[in-house]
Each structure stands twice: as C-alpha cells, then as structure tokens.
Design an enzyme around this catalytic site. Sequence first.
Site, mmCIF file in Angstrom:
data_model
loop_
_atom_site.group_PDB
_atom_site.id
_atom_site.type_symbol
_atom_site.label_atom_id
_atom_site.label_comp_id
_atom_site.label_asym_id
_atom_site.label_seq_id
_atom_site.Cartn_x
_atom_site.Cartn_y
_atom_site.Cartn_z
ATOM 1 N N THR A 97 -8.655 6.232 -1.890
ATOM 2 C CA THR A 97 -10.040 5.779 -2.047
ATOM 3 C C THR A 97 -11.014 6.931 -1.838
ATOM 4 O O THR A 97 -12.141 6.868 -2.299
ATOM 5 C CB THR A 97 -10.372 4.644 -1.065
ATOM 6 N N LYS B 90 -8.061 13.832 4.359
ATOM 7 C CA LYS B 90 -7.222 12.636 4.343
ATOM 8 C C LYS B 90 -6.172 12.797 5.432
ATOM 9 O O LYS B 90 -6.052 13.866 6.043
ATOM 10 C CB LYS B 90 -6.567 12.421 2.982
ATOM 11 N N ARG B 91 -5.424 11.742 5.672
ATOM 12 C CA ARG B 91 -4.351 11.816 6.663
ATOM 13 C C ARG B 91 -3.413 12.978 6.320
ATOM 14 O O ARG B 91 -3.107 13.220 5.149
ATOM 15 C CB ARG B 91 -3.584 10.482 6.649
ATOM 16 N N LYS C 23 -14.761 7.901 -3.619
ATOM 17 C CA LYS C 23 -16.000 8.257 -2.922
ATOM 18 C C LYS C 23 -16.543 9.585 -3.439
ATOM 19 O O LYS C 23 -17.746 9.735 -3.674
ATOM 20 C CB LYS C 23 -15.747 8.324 -1.417
ATOM 21 N N HIS D 206 0.803 -1.226 0.000
ATOM 22 C CA HIS D 206 0.000 0.000 0.000
ATOM 23 C C HIS D 206 0.836 1.275 0.000
ATOM 24 O O HIS D 206 0.293 2.343 0.257
ATOM 25 C CB HIS D 206 -0.926 0.027 1.208
ATOM 26 N N LYS E 140 0.953 14.262 0.702
ATOM 27 C CA LYS E 140 -0.425 14.532 0.270
ATOM 28 C C LYS E 140 -0.638 16.017 -0.017
ATOM 29 O O LYS E 140 -1.653 16.411 -0.574
ATOM 30 C CB LYS E 140 -1.410 14.017 1.317
#
Length: 842
Positions: A682, A574-575, A686, A385, A580
């Site tokens: 993911t 998100k985290r 969504k 992952h 990111k």
Amino acid sequence: MYSDEVEFLAAPEPEADKKEIIEKALRCLGDDEESLSTSFLHYLYYTFGRYLESSPYYLFKALSYIIRDRLMVRWRETWLSHHRADEKKAYYLSMEFLIGRSLGNNLLNLGLEENVRHALEELGLKLEEIEEAERDAGLGNGGLGRLAACFMDSCATLELPVTGYGLRYKYGMFHQRIQNGYQVEEPDPWLRHGEYPWEVQRADYTVSVSFGGSTRMYKDPYSGRLIVHWDQGEEVLAVPYDVPIAGFRNATVNTLRLWSAESAEGFDLSEFNAGSYFEAVAEKNDAETITMVLYPNDASESGKELRLRQQYFLVSASLQDVLRHWKRQHGDDFSTFVESNVFQLNDTHPSLAVAELMRLLVDQERLEWDEAWRIVSNCMAYTNHTLLPEALETWSVGLFQKLLPRHLEIIYEINRRFLSVVSMKWPADAARMQRMSLIDPHDRIRMAHLALVGSFSVNGVAALHSRLLKEGLFRDFYELWPERFNNKTNGVTPRRWLAAANPGLRVLLNETINDGWLTDLSLLQQLEEKADDEDFLVRWEAVHRQGKQALAELVRERTGVCFSLDSLFDVQVKRIHEYKRQLLNVLHLVHLYARIKAEETDNWTSRCVVIGGKAAPGYVMAKQIIKLINSVATVINHDPEVGDRLKLVFLPDYNVSAMEVICAGTDLSEQISTAGKEASGTGNMKFMMNGAVTIGTLDGANVEIREAVGEENFFLFGLRAEEVEAQKGSYDPQSVIDADPDLQRVMELLRSGHFNRFEPGIFDDIIASVTAPGDPWMTLADFRSYVDTQEEVATAFRDRKRWNRMSLLNTAHSGRFSTDRTMEEYNREIWNLRPIKVSVAE
C-alpha cells in the site's frame, strides 16, 4: 447485564420541556471559532487545570476533548441508527489497526480544520505544534494494520455499518533506536500518560474469555443430546475500549472496539498482607500480559503461547459481543443470523473465529452441528495477505490441547467432515488429502486452512496475488471451491494520505478540480489535461518541493544528515524483510559509490536515499540488513569525494506519522520485491497519489499501478513471477557475478570489509545469502536490470519537464487505489450491506 443498553434503546422521546433543554445544551457545541475557542479554554483551565503556556501535550488533550465532544453526538446517533435499523452489519476482525494520530484526521473529516486553526491563532497557538504532541497509537506494525485503518475510514465515509474489533495493546511493537548501526528495541509506551483521549471505556460490555482446563461429555437427560462441557482452567476479562471512526463530512461515526485483558480475580489480599507481594498480583499480571505487547517475539515456546492467547482472546471476546447484541434483539432464534451478520477475517490471525463461533453455537446455544456449521460457513469471509507459505500460521496440537482443548476437538471434527468432502471429489487421492488437511503431517494446525474451509469468500489483495493464490498456494482449495475465490485490490484513504499528508497539493487540486476528489478519487484523472501545461507543471514542482523540504527537515532532525532539495529523493520505507529486497537497494548504492570513487560521474544525477522500517525482534537477517545499510551510509556520508552526489540515511522508528511526511516529499518510490512474493503493498499507492514515480518489479499491486499510469511513467525492471519460478533449481548467482563487472566491483567492496573495517566478518552471512544458489529472493539475478533502470531514472530526473509530467500523471491515475473503491467492492461482492444514513439535529 444489558439493562442499561436495553433501556437506552427503548427510551421514549423526551418530554417537550426536557427536549428543549437537551437541544439547548447540544447547541453549545458550536463549530464556529468562538465556540471552539470557548470549549478549548474550558477544558484547558477547568478540566486539566492548565494554561495557554502549558506543554503541547495538555494543549493537545484539551483540543482532542473538544473534538471528541463533537464526535460523540454523531457517534451516539450512528449507534442508534445502526441498531434500530436492524440491518445487516459487518465486523472486521484484525490483530492490527495502525491508525496513527487521530487529531488531524478527525479535524479534516469533521470539516473543522480551518476554524480550529483560526481559533488557536487568536490565542497565540499553532495547530501544527499541538498536533505534534499526539503519539502514534501503538496498535499495529505495518501494511496489514494500516490497511485495516484505511478500511475503517472508508466504511464510515461510505456510511456502511461496519465495526472493527482489535486489541488494545499497552505497548506497541517497539520503539526503534539505532545504536552503532544496529536496531535496538525499546518499549513503545504510547499509553504513557494513562489515557488515550479518543477512547471510551465500555466496562458494562465486559466479557469473560477462558483458557486451559479439559472437556467432558454427557447426555442431556431430557433430549438425549450429547453435550460437551468445557471445564476451563483460567478466566480472563475482556474490557472494551471504543474508538470513534468518523466518516468524511457526514454524520456517520463507526466504532473500533479494542479489548483489554484484565484478571477476573484481581489480586489476593491475604497473600499481599502476608508479605507475598509478587505472588499476590501474579494472576493479575499473567492476565494483563495478553494485551501487553503487539506481536511478542515468538521465537520461544512462551512467545508462541502468548500469540495464540492473543488471537483467541480477540475472536472470543468479539464473537461473544456480537452474539450478545444479536440475542438482545432476537432471543435464541439464529435462523436469520447469516442474513444479518458477516465477519471479515483480516489474514490468518483471527482464523480461530471459525472454531470459536462453532463452540458458542453448539455448546452454549445448543444448536445442532449441521445448523451451526451452516451459519459459520456462510458468515465468515477470509482475506489472505501473503504468498509466503512460512508466513501462514500453524500451531502445534500440543499447544492447542493445553490452551484450547475444546477448540482442538472442534477442529478435528471440522477436518473429519471436510476430508470426507475431499475424498468424495478425489477418491483415493491421499496426497491431496494430506495437502488439504487442517492438520499437517507434523501435528500442526494450519490456520489458513481453517479459514479457507470455514469461509464463504476468500480474497487476495491484488490481481496478481489473487491469481497466484489460485494457481499455487491454495490451488487444491480453488479446484474444490472456485466460486469462493475473488480479488479485492487494496487501496489507501485519500483523506489521510493525500489531503492531510500533503496540504500544499490538496490546495492545488481543489483549485484545479474542486474538492470532490476527496470522496471520488477518479476525478483526479482531470489532471491529465494539465500534463502539457508548462505553467501548471512549474506550480506542480513548487508544491512538490514544499514536500521535499519537510522530508529533508525530518531527515535532519532524526539523523543529522542534510539533503539538497535539488537531488532525487529516492525512498524505500517498509518492513525489513529479505523478500522486500532492501539488499538490492544497498547493492545499487554501493555501485553508485564505486562509480564516484572511480570518477565515473559524467551526467551525474545527485541522489538522496531514505531507507526505513522495523525488523521483527527475532529476525536476525533483517537486523543484519539494517546494520549493513547504516554501515554503508556512514562511509558514503563521510567521504568528502562523494559530497552531495550521494546521501544515504536509515530513518529510525518509521511509523504512520513519518510516512505522512515522507510520501509527500518522495520523487522515486522503491517497490522492488522479488516478483511473486508481495501480496499487494500500500506504500506504493501512497507514493503514487502524491506524485512519486515508481521503480518496481511486476509484483503485487505494482502490476495494476503500471497498468493505470502507463508503462512510460513507470520504471519496470527484473524477472517476472513466472521467470522466478522457472529459475528455481538452476539459479547460479556466481555466474551472474562473473558476467557483470559492476557487480564484481560491488561484491569485492563488500567482501573486502570496506564498509566494516573495524568489525570484520559481520556481513559474511549476508554475502553468503545473496550468493547462495538457493537464494529464494534472487537478489543478484535482478541486479543488472535494476542498475540499468536506475540509470534511466537518473536521466529522466534531469529532464525537469519530463519528470514533472510523469509525477502529475501518477497522481492523475491513482484514482482506483482509493479504499473507497476497495470497500465498495467488498460490500457489493461479499458483504451486501445497505448504507445507513445518520442524521444529527442541528
């Protein structure tokens, strides 16, 4: 130890008169409104001693119990069907299962939602208010755990015999509170009331897990075989708690088995009676610490030790459980074990399963090494992952020697045999052998390498990710075993993330297509026929506006900031992590703020921005980023010249339940990680399912989302993965700043302390990070492209017909991102399970 289970499996059909009594009792569990109402009142009044005016928590407990009763019938029949069929089964090992709330999901999957709603309304109660009383289960943190939960949902819907194995954490990762702009971690006591109504304790399946001690070798006097005995130093009990996972509108209810740690010794009564209260319970407390907290901070040696304990506790308990079931049916014959069992390792955390299954087969079942290795290496499958080398776990040899001395010996032997294979393939290539060794030059065990060597299948989770694994991170292993590598692009379950999260859109889709899309998401493609239907687009926008209203209410409740529904709802949740690039988002917002202050607002598009996510407790830079977001938000939201043109909030304590509201109300989905760093994502799926339009780099599953929806319905910006790689060593952020007046203005605002006037210097580390030539995330390199693309977004949003059309087409082309498709691929190409139909007598 197994007598009850054997008796249960072998029990004959009841006699006719008893069968009639049983069937009559089961018929009491009707699904009509009257039966549901009667059951609800029975539990509320007679089990909990409460009344209709009680707190929502007790109403929730009573309602969950009547749903659990109806699950139990299907659950029992599923268990019997799977074990009597003696078919191949899969076991999904994961440190996280982020299942969120279960009441609404179970109502939807059982087809009871409307009947329950009406039954409650007759009693003067609202289902939505009762659902709010359920706490999110603290069993996961981010995408890894939510993916595991979606996988379990789809496996049950597809009637695949799959059992999930995880840990029953007493506390979730943490409850996030924002104080003076900083993240403050507080305990997440999701089991505060001492009971999780969806679980059933299976104490009779308790197993023992050991740590520490030493090993000794001796020869078996009869066979002459060398025997290794592990004299364990500490014993901990693993007590299973089972959670039902219901398939959608079928009779299958699979099992998620969660292990809780308990002391094997209890507490020392003599110490207690002597007044040594703390010493009396010390061993008990030490044992229970293993499943106390999800992801303990591993910045310290004690934190690292606890995480390794957790990982071994999970795999040892789970493998012992599987072997126990196997031996009950097959005795000591393991010749067909591979044909009947497959283990999916969800990332590197359960990699110890390779060494533990070898220990169980060699030391306890007395199989020869080669036979045991044949079994292990043909029933383990590994999902990677991450593309970040630093995220691939390694553990010191010293820590292994202390906690798992036998496993250290097994890993050394696996490595010795493996390196001989490498040497045969590439003679005298010392550099390659060092790169591929399970033990690195610093005497640390590479857990990803252990999983790679011990698995017959290795998959990435998006097409780009899988390609980069083969070309970069695991290139040596791919060159040795190309047949093992494959891709399985992630997905999300449309039942929770569209049907449950967006009931208004669910109704519109059912009217337009029919409800077949709930199990065949490709049917959403029929929406494309409505892309130029102006009346339908008006309805589409009206439904989306309902979602925006709910999101605006959530924002107001948690932050006090009011959003205008006419604004562009721009979301990044998100985290919190540098790759990111929440920082890039903030730089753009500072740019917009600077434009407003400079009165550069012709053709302006008002924008409401939500950023949310948790930073790991030991990740200092991520926590500083949260502070920066909040500081910028404070200035923007309190500047009267800005007004409703721009709003920014950091949404605290982001979780599954919050995302169910957020994804239905988002206009613009921010997926802006540095290309080549995100495995899949993911959240992007969504948002897409619910009609949000994506702005993103060509990273992770963004690549496939753009392919699916078409480049004209996706806002692409930034460097490609290959360009990021090519700039390493020559990247010069200062030259980027010098060439861009807008970026200069942004950096000046940050450097001047405009957003931290009373806290000088607190953002110096962030500024130094983004301006450093060695910045691996190349945030400033993508600034110009990001800003220009955001202007395209603003222009498109002002054209309501165009935007609604883009929104509709995103939903229409989201079909391939259902976990139903993902799990069908896992099954077809890795597991090879046969779906097992479960029947329940009406």
